[in-house]
Design a protein around this motif. Structure first.
Motif, PDB file in Angstrom:
ATOM      1  N   LYS A 150      21.727 -14.786  10.891  1.00  0.00           N
ATOM      2  CA  LYS A 150      22.216 -13.611   9.223  1.00  0.00           C
ATOM      3  C   LYS A 150      22.056 -13.840   8.452  1.00  0.00           C
ATOM      4  O   LYS A 150      23.414 -14.290   7.813  1.00  0.00           O
ATOM      5  CB  LYS A 150      23.306 -13.191  10.071  1.00  0.00           C
ATOM      6  N   VAL A 151      21.578 -13.876   7.418  1.00  0.00           N
ATOM      7  CA  VAL A 151      21.609 -14.523   6.065  1.00  0.00           C
ATOM      8  C   VAL A 151      21.774 -13.242   5.123  1.00  0.00           C
ATOM      9  O   VAL A 151      21.407 -11.363   5.525  1.00  0.00           O
ATOM     10  CB  VAL A 151      19.864 -13.856   5.815  1.00  0.00           C
ATOM     11  N   TYR A 152      22.821 -12.578   4.606  1.00  0.00           N
ATOM     12  CA  TYR A 152      23.801 -11.594   4.317  1.00  0.00           C
ATOM     13  C   TYR A 152      23.873 -11.317   2.838  1.00  0.00           C
ATOM     14  O   TYR A 152      24.234 -10.509   2.150  1.00  0.00           O
ATOM     15  CB  TYR A 152      25.210 -11.439   4.647  1.00  0.00           C
ATOM     16  N   GLU A 153      24.212 -12.345   2.169  1.00  0.00           N
ATOM     17  CA  GLU A 153      23.487 -12.862   0.360  1.00  0.00           C
ATOM     18  C   GLU A 153      23.255 -13.435  -0.087  1.00  0.00           C
ATOM     19  O   GLU A 153      22.672 -14.821   0.373  1.00  0.00           O
ATOM     20  CB  GLU A 153      25.405 -12.938   0.436  1.00  0.00           C
ATOM     21  N   TYR A 154      22.929 -13.181  -1.455  1.00  0.00           N
ATOM     22  CA  TYR A 154      21.499 -14.517  -2.590  1.00  0.00           C
ATOM     23  C   TYR A 154      22.438 -14.048  -3.987  1.00  0.00           C
ATOM     24  O   TYR A 154      22.780 -12.974  -3.772  1.00  0.00           O
ATOM     25  CB  TYR A 154      20.403 -14.039  -2.175  1.00  0.00           C
ATOM     26  N   ASN A 190      21.646  -5.527   2.298  1.00  0.00           N
ATOM     27  CA  ASN A 190      21.347  -6.153   0.629  1.00  0.00           C
ATOM     28  C   ASN A 190      19.900  -7.011   0.449  1.00  0.00           C
ATOM     29  O   ASN A 190      19.936  -6.278  -0.480  1.00  0.00           O
ATOM     30  CB  ASN A 190      22.551  -6.930   1.041  1.00  0.00           C
ATOM     31  N   HIS A 199      18.260 -12.981  10.613  1.00  0.00           N
ATOM     32  CA  HIS A 199      17.866 -12.040  10.622  1.00  0.00           C
ATOM     33  C   HIS A 199      18.450 -11.244   9.223  1.00  0.00           C
ATOM     34  O   HIS A 199      18.804 -12.265   8.727  1.00  0.00           O
ATOM     35  CB  HIS A 199      18.563 -10.688  11.172  1.00  0.00           C
ATOM     36  N   PHE A 200      18.042 -10.766   8.134  1.00  0.00           N
ATOM     37  CA  PHE A 200      18.514 -10.280   6.801  1.00  0.00           C
ATOM     38  C   PHE A 200      19.060  -8.710   7.138  1.00  0.00           C
ATOM     39  O   PHE A 200      19.081  -7.972   7.971  1.00  0.00           O
ATOM     40  CB  PHE A 200      17.026  -9.529   5.764  1.00  0.00           C
ATOM     41  N   THR A 201      19.914  -8.452   6.858  1.00  0.00           N
ATOM     42  CA  THR A 201      21.027  -7.474   5.840  1.00  0.00           C
ATOM     43  C   THR A 201      20.192  -6.511   4.996  1.00  0.00           C
ATOM     44  O   THR A 201      19.867  -6.947   4.621  1.00  0.00           O
ATOM     45  CB  THR A 201      22.342  -8.176   5.610  1.00  0.00           C
ATOM     46  N   LYS A 223      24.204 -17.426   1.044  1.00  0.00           N
ATOM     47  CA  LYS A 223      24.872 -17.668   2.152  1.00  0.00           C
ATOM     48  C   LYS A 223      24.230 -16.776   3.813  1.00  0.00           C
ATOM     49  O   LYS A 223      23.744 -15.274   3.944  1.00  0.00           O
ATOM     50  CB  LYS A 223      25.725 -16.782   1.892  1.00  0.00           C
ATOM     51  N   LEU A 224      25.039 -17.689   4.853  1.00  0.00           N
ATOM     52  CA  LEU A 224      24.161 -16.938   6.091  1.00  0.00           C
ATOM     53  C   LEU A 224      25.146 -17.682   7.249  1.00  0.00           C
ATOM     54  O   LEU A 224      25.881 -18.612   6.685  1.00  0.00           O
ATOM     55  CB  LEU A 224      22.984 -17.541   6.564  1.00  0.00           C
ATOM     56  N   GLU A 225      24.741 -16.784   8.372  1.00  0.00           N
ATOM     57  CA  GLU A 225      25.672 -16.999   9.726  1.00  0.00           C
ATOM     58  C   GLU A 225      25.214 -17.924  10.368  1.00  0.00           C
ATOM     59  O   GLU A 225      24.075 -17.446  10.718  1.00  0.00           O
ATOM     60  CB  GLU A 225      27.088 -15.785   9.831  1.00  0.00           C
TER      61      GLU A 225
END
Length: 124
Positions: free
Chosen positions: A117-121, A55, A51-53, A108-110
């Protein structure tokens, strides 16, 4: 028996043993050997729903990066364990680096039990 004959017999036996193991592993379907920590983490991440945030959805809309490119990084990237937090109980945080189109990307991911959950690139 001299030393050269011993080596010849040893290598004949070794090669036969390797051929038998390859035949057995081929029949079992074990083609993926994920023994390094990097390979185990990437295999675990790719086996779950990703899943992607919001952002990242914004970056998708602006064509900065695509979901398929992120999936390529998650498949072929390198896990930076120094920047990752693997000691958490709930969701471990991983930092994955990869190269696409001659640029370095960091993601960055959880990694939770059932989903990722991918939340930052970052583009370096």
């Amino acid at each position: 028996m001299n030393l050269i004959n011993r080596f010849i017999y040893f290598f004949i036996g070794l090669s036969l043993g390797v051929l038998i193991l390859i035949f057995i592993w081929d029949k079992k379907g074990t083609k993926d050997f994920a023994y390094s920590p990097n390979a185990r983490v990437l295999k675990d991440i790719n086996s779950k729903n990703i899943h992607f945030t919001a952002n990242l959805h914004t970056a998708f809309a602006k064509n900065i990066i695509t979901a398929s490119e992120i999936n390529l990084i998650l498949r072929d990237g390198e896990v930076d364990f120094a920047k990752s937090n693997t000691k958490l109980d709930s969701c471990k945080v991983y930092h994955i680096d990869g190269n696409l189109r001659n640029k370095k990307y960091s993601i960055k991911l959880e990694n939770c039990n059932k989903e990722v959950k991918v939340y930052e690139y970052n583009i370096n």
